[in-house]
Design an enzyme around this catalytic site. Structure first.
Site, PDB file in Angstrom:
ATOM      1  N   GLY A  45       0.830  -1.200   0.000  1.00 51.57           N
ATOM      2  CA  GLY A  45       0.000   0.000   0.000  1.00 51.57           C
ATOM      3  C   GLY A  45       0.861   1.246   0.000  1.00 51.57           C
ATOM      4  O   GLY A  45       2.010   1.220   0.455  1.00 51.57           O
ATOM      5  N   GLN A  50       3.041   9.984   0.830  1.00 49.92           N
ATOM      6  CA  GLN A  50       4.320   9.280   0.739  1.00 49.92           C
ATOM      7  C   GLN A  50       5.048   9.530  -0.582  1.00 49.92           C
ATOM      8  O   GLN A  50       6.226   9.190  -0.710  1.00 49.92           O
ATOM      9  CB  GLN A  50       4.104   7.767   0.907  1.00 49.92           C
ATOM     10  N   CYS A  92       6.524   0.230   6.947  1.00 43.55           N
ATOM     11  CA  CYS A  92       6.040   1.390   6.189  1.00 43.55           C
ATOM     12  C   CYS A  92       7.117   1.759   5.176  1.00 43.55           C
ATOM     13  O   CYS A  92       8.297   1.820   5.532  1.00 43.55           O
ATOM     14  CB  CYS A  92       5.800   2.557   7.149  1.00 43.55           C
ATOM     15  N   LEU A  93       6.723   2.017   3.930  1.00 38.62           N
ATOM     16  CA  LEU A  93       7.718   2.339   2.894  1.00 38.62           C
ATOM     17  C   LEU A  93       8.449   3.654   3.188  1.00 38.62           C
ATOM     18  O   LEU A  93       9.522   3.882   2.646  1.00 38.62           O
ATOM     19  CB  LEU A  93       7.055   2.386   1.510  1.00 38.62           C
ATOM     20  N   HIS A 134      -3.568   1.611   8.348  1.00 40.26           N
ATOM     21  CA  HIS A 134      -2.251   2.222   8.156  1.00 40.26           C
ATOM     22  C   HIS A 134      -2.318   3.307   7.066  1.00 40.26           C
ATOM     23  O   HIS A 134      -1.813   4.423   7.262  1.00 40.26           O
ATOM     24  CB  HIS A 134      -1.243   1.128   7.766  1.00 40.26           C
ATOM     25  N   GLU A 135      -2.963   2.985   5.942  1.00 40.82           N
ATOM     26  CA  GLU A 135      -2.996   3.936   4.815  1.00 40.82           C
ATOM     27  C   GLU A 135      -3.929   5.120   5.099  1.00 40.82           C
ATOM     28  O   GLU A 135      -3.629   6.254   4.714  1.00 40.82           O
ATOM     29  CB  GLU A 135      -3.403   3.236   3.513  1.00 40.82           C
ATOM     30  N   HIS A 138      -2.175   7.572   7.059  1.00 47.33           N
ATOM     31  CA  HIS A 138      -1.300   8.418   6.243  1.00 47.33           C
ATOM     32  C   HIS A 138      -2.042   9.627   5.673  1.00 47.33           C
ATOM     33  O   HIS A 138      -1.503  10.727   5.663  1.00 47.33           O
ATOM     34  CB  HIS A 138      -0.718   7.637   5.058  1.00 47.33           C
TER      35      HIS A 138
HETATM   36 ZN   LIG Z   1       3.151   3.700   5.691  1.00 43.54          ZN
END
Ligand SMILES: [Zn+2]
Length: 169
Positions: A45, A50, A92-93, A134-135, A138
């Site tokens: 995701g 991000q 997390c990226l 999580h997304e 963000h």
């Molecule tokens: Zn993340």
């Protein structure tokens, strides 16, 4: 096109995104680029902040590009129901190589618009539930380190500062 994923502490990650109001080709191109970026980074995701875009949308694909039916685009998403608890490791990226256990709801129902502006609801359990939370965090400017205990967060922040000093972050 693969986009650049920004890392913590880039300020855009901590700002609540602006609602999406135009469902045009520009948005759809961005969504497609975000899927490509997610796959290239081997993630499940990615949210607009991000990639440096302070807007309320995210893409999710638990199959990591293997099953087109699992591609989800959530625009202006919100969680409308939560139930139960999960305590699983999350990454997390925007925090490369950081993985910690986070408390999340076991099941959620979300409401969002698709890339054409149509509203829909969807239920998620287990990994999909965590991914939704999580997304959607963000797009609200909330990061997973702020869902950790203060003790764990301090350890993670120390690790990041060390990596920054060594030029590895
Ligand atoms: Zn993340």
């Amino acid at each position: 096109m693969i986009l650049k994923i920004v890392k913590y502490p880039e300020p855009v990650l901590s700002q609540p995104g602006e609602p999406v109001t135009e469902f045009n080709n520009e948005l759809r191109k961005l969504v497609s680029d975000m899927f490509e970026t997610t796959y290239a980074a081997q993630g499940v995701g990615l949210a607009a902040p991000q990639v440096g875009i302070s807007k309320r949308f995210t893409v999710i694909d638990l199959s990591m590009g293997k099953d087109p039916a699992q591609k989800l685009v959530l625009i202006n998403p919100e969680i409308i129901h939560r139930e139960g608890k999960l305590y699983e490791e999350e990454g997390c990226l925007s925090f490369p190589d950081i993985r910690e256990k986070i408390v999340r709801a076991a099941k959620v129902r979300i409401r969002a618009q698709d890339e054409h502006g149509k509203w829909f609801e969807k239920d998620g359990e287990e990994l999909l539930s965590r991914c939704f939370q999580h997304e959607i965090d963000h797009v609200d400017g909330m990061l997973f380190i702020f869902r950790m205990s203060a003790l764990k967060r301090d350890l993670v922040l120390r690790k990041i500062r060390k990596a920054q000093r060594e030029g590895k972050w």
